[in-house]
Design a protein around this motif. Structure first.
Motif, short mmCIF file in Angstrom:
data_model
loop_
_atom_site.label_atom_id
_atom_site.label_comp_id
_atom_site.label_asym_id
_atom_site.label_seq_id
_atom_site.Cartn_x
_atom_site.Cartn_y
_atom_site.Cartn_z
N SER A 15 -9.23 -36.65 45.60
CA SER A 15 -8.12 -36.41 46.52
C SER A 15 -8.32 -37.24 47.78
O SER A 15 -9.43 -37.68 48.09
CB SER A 15 -8.08 -34.92 46.87
OG SER A 15 -7.19 -34.72 47.94
N ALA B 243 -2.55 -31.34 39.13
CA ALA B 243 -3.22 -30.10 39.56
C ALA B 243 -4.25 -30.41 40.64
O ALA B 243 -5.01 -31.38 40.53
CB ALA B 243 -3.89 -29.44 38.36
N TYR B 244 -4.29 -29.62 41.70
CA TYR B 244 -5.23 -29.77 42.82
C TYR B 244 -6.19 -28.59 42.81
O TYR B 244 -5.75 -27.44 42.70
CB TYR B 244 -4.47 -29.78 44.15
CG TYR B 244 -3.50 -30.94 44.31
CD1 TYR B 244 -3.89 -32.09 45.00
CD2 TYR B 244 -2.22 -30.86 43.79
CE1 TYR B 244 -3.00 -33.14 45.16
CE2 TYR B 244 -1.33 -31.92 43.94
CZ TYR B 244 -1.72 -33.05 44.63
OH TYR B 244 -0.83 -34.09 44.78
N THR B 245 -7.48 -28.85 42.91
CA THR B 245 -8.47 -27.78 42.91
C THR B 245 -9.43 -27.97 44.08
O THR B 245 -9.96 -29.09 44.26
CB THR B 245 -9.30 -27.81 41.60
OG1 THR B 245 -8.40 -27.89 40.51
CG2 THR B 245 -10.18 -26.58 41.46
N VAL C 28 -11.38 -31.58 47.62
CA VAL C 28 -10.26 -31.32 46.70
C VAL C 28 -10.36 -32.32 45.54
O VAL C 28 -10.72 -33.47 45.73
CB VAL C 28 -8.90 -31.48 47.42
CG1 VAL C 28 -7.73 -31.33 46.44
CG2 VAL C 28 -8.77 -30.50 48.57
N GLU C 29 -10.08 -31.83 44.33
CA GLU C 29 -10.02 -32.72 43.17
C GLU C 29 -8.60 -32.70 42.61
O GLU C 29 -7.94 -31.66 42.64
CB GLU C 29 -10.99 -32.26 42.10
CG GLU C 29 -12.44 -32.57 42.48
CD GLU C 29 -13.43 -32.10 41.43
OE1 GLU C 29 -13.00 -31.46 40.46
OE2 GLU C 29 -14.62 -32.41 41.62
N LYS D 298 -8.39 -38.09 36.17
CA LYS D 298 -8.95 -37.30 37.25
C LYS D 298 -9.21 -38.24 38.42
O LYS D 298 -9.84 -39.28 38.24
CB LYS D 298 -10.24 -36.64 36.79
CG LYS D 298 -10.76 -35.62 37.78
CD LYS D 298 -11.69 -34.63 37.11
CE LYS D 298 -12.09 -33.59 38.11
NZ LYS D 298 -13.03 -32.62 37.57
N GLU E 242 -6.18 -33.58 39.22
CA GLU E 242 -6.10 -33.90 37.79
C GLU E 242 -4.65 -34.14 37.40
O GLU E 242 -3.76 -33.41 37.85
CB GLU E 242 -6.57 -32.71 36.95
CG GLU E 242 -8.05 -32.52 36.88
CD GLU E 242 -8.34 -31.14 36.30
OE1 GLU E 242 -9.36 -31.03 35.63
OE2 GLU E 242 -7.56 -30.19 36.51
N SER F 18 -12.81 -28.01 45.53
CA SER F 18 -14.06 -28.19 44.78
C SER F 18 -15.25 -27.53 45.47
O SER F 18 -16.34 -27.49 44.91
CB SER F 18 -14.33 -29.68 44.55
OG SER F 18 -14.35 -30.35 45.79
#
Ligand code: NAP
Ligand code: MG
Length: 479
Positions: free
Chosen positions: A126, A474-476, A131-132, A123, A134, A478
């Motif tokens: 970004s 994968a981009y999330t 943005v996070e 993890k 993984e 946050s």
């Protein structure tokens, strides 16, 4: 005779379209068993079963995968004497070698049971705010595993165990010479708690079953161990349809002996590496490159040790070298002995078909002094035929060691730390041995080579994840 060795397809045992016979190469009157041979349609059924089981097995928990693989490993270890006896009888390596291989197969299943519990991810923050990122590893899907005959339990183990550990489903095609070992392994796996279709065994020829696996659009990845010629054809077919492919192929492995080596130990390493398992190891030392200053002494010691080796029935106590696996392999070995003589290599020992109380594919270990250009010094023979090559000094020995299309393994015997260190850095191979035989590797670290010996990611150890998983980023948001 009842068919002893069947296919295992979609959780059921099936007979084949035709039958084959597995023979004991130490005693041709001893039939190990009849085995089912599949046609393309039966192989396609197995591939479809693996494709249908994909989702279920990919969704299995690490704990479940651990339990399945650990159970297989425990049973292989508990039954190593019995299964080792079957292996020695079917393939022809000596009983201690066969029991050792069975134990190693068990250790490999245990290792990958543990790996199933520690599939890594990452993890990262970004570069963008809020943005996070993984990075995870997912199963590749359906993997086709095509194995040779020379390690009929260990090589299937080091393909099947990581395939299942990382959540893939399997279609396994062993070599036709060793269906009994493949069946015994499948029988253990069939009781380990997998969903139907997650593991399939299809017995039959490379041209029929192997090619069906290689060409099927349902097979996402192919791991192959075998000869260079077959490997290249698989590479072309798999690449054309963009399947992932991993190839482990031949070797012409050098063992360098320098003048400062402990000569007795070096001779033992050369004998072990060149002739044990009847020279039928991809890591065998087939080119023994000896520094001029000790060449004559080494050659004489090696000649005497070679002539004293005990060739016999694989199950007989005291046998050091078993038979060649098949008549074709024996003929190939004898043909190379003849080529060596014709080309003017200096014969020192062996290279003759032998008679024993039981009819089998026996051959006395052969030793030549060869020039680097001789075919017996360049081409893989895959039998107990070794050549000694004279080197002027260390630099010359290193150049000779690297002068080959292959790049699997290389060894050096020396008391010099600086030369050993230099050799470790400059040998153009995937594995290097210092003061050890070229054959004999650990089950928990990467295995593989360079140049014409290998293609694609390494097998074994945690590096196996490179082939048996695919990476997802994968981009999330946050916040
Ligand atoms: P091989 O003839 O290449 O066969 C290997 C496997 O491929 C067998 O299961 C064979 O099936 C199958 N096959 C044959 N033709 C095929 C095709 N057209 N499509 C798909 N599959 C096909 O090798 P082998 O004679 O069993 O083994 C000896 C070779 O393996 C040596 O060259 C040795 O160096 C190499 N080897 C390499 C390693 C390594 O890790 N680097 C380890 C062990 C052995 P059938 O034989 O049943 O028809
Ligand atoms: Mg072959």
């Amino acid at each position: 005779m009842a068919v002893a060795f069947k296919h295992y397809i979609n959780g059921r045992w099936e007979t084949g379209v035709t039958l084959g016979v597995s023979e004991n190469p130490s005693d041709l009157s001893d039939v190990v068993g009849e085995f089912a041979r599949a046609d393309a349609a039966q192989a396609e059924n197995a591939i479809r079963a693996a494709a249908d089981a994909r989702e279920a097995w990919a969704a299995s928990t690490p704990q479940r995968r651990f339990e399945v693989l650990d159970a297989v490993g425990s049973e292989l270890l508990a039954r190593k004497d019995e299964l080792g006896t079957l292996l020695a009888r079917e393939e022809g390596k000596t009983l201690p070698e066969a029991i050792g291989e069975t134990a190693r197969a068990g250790q490999i299943f245990k290792f990958f049971a543990g790996e199933a519990l520690r599939i890594p991810g990452q993890k990262l923050a970004s570069v963008r705010p809020g943005v996070e990122v993984e990075i995870t590893r997912e199963p590749v899907g359906v993997v086709g595993l095509i194995a040779p005959w020379n390690f009929p339990l260990a090589i299937p183990a080091w393909k099947i165990a990581p395939a299942l550990a990382y959540g893939n489903t399997v279609v396994f095609k062993p070599a036709e010479l060793v269906p009994g070992c493949a069946w015994a392994l499948a029988e253990i796996i069939s009781r380990a708690g997998l969903p139907a279709g997650a593991f399939n065994l299809v017995l039959g020829s490379g041209r029929r079953v192997g090619q069906t696996i290689v060409e099927s659009p349902l097979v996402d990845a192919i791991s192959f161990t075998g000869s260079v010629g077959v490997g290249e054809s698989i590479l072309a077919a798999a690449t054309a349809r963009r399947a992932k492919v991993q190839l482990e192929m031949g070797g012409k492995n050098p063992l360098v002996v320098l003048a400062d080596a402990q000569l007795d130990r070096a001779v033992e390493h050369a004998i072990q590496g060149a002739y044990y398992s009847t020279g039928q190891r991809c890591t065998a030392s087939s080119r023994i490159i000896v520094e001029s200053a000790v060449f004559d002494r080494f050659a004489e010691a090696m000649r005497q040790r070679t002539r004293a080796l005990v060739v016999g029935h694989a199950l007989e106590r005291g046998t050091q070298i078993g038979p060649a696996v098949s008549r074709e392999q024996l003929e190939q070995d004898l043909a190379y002995v003849a080529i060596g003589r014709q080309e003017g290599a200096e014969w020192l020992a062996g290279g003759e078909a032998l008679e024993r109380p039981t009819r089998g594919h026996y051959l006395s270990p052969a030793l030549f002094v060869a020039q680097p250009r001789h075919r017996i010094a360049r081409e893989e023979i895959f039998g107990p035929v070794a050549c000694l090559i004279r080197a002027d000094d260390y630099e010359h020995a290193l150049a000779l060691a690297n002068d080959t299309p292959f790049g699997l393994c290389a060894g050096i015997c020396t008391e010099s730390l600086s030369r050993a260190t230099h050799f470790k850095r400059h040998a153009q191979v995937g594995m290097v041995m210092v003061n050890l035989p070229t054959a004999g590797v650990d089950p928990h670290v990467p295995f593989g080579g360079r140049k014409a010996s290998s293609h694609g990611p390494r097998e074994q150890g945690s590096y196996a994840a490179e082939f048996y998983t695919t990476v997802k980023t994968a981009y999330t948001a946050s916040g």
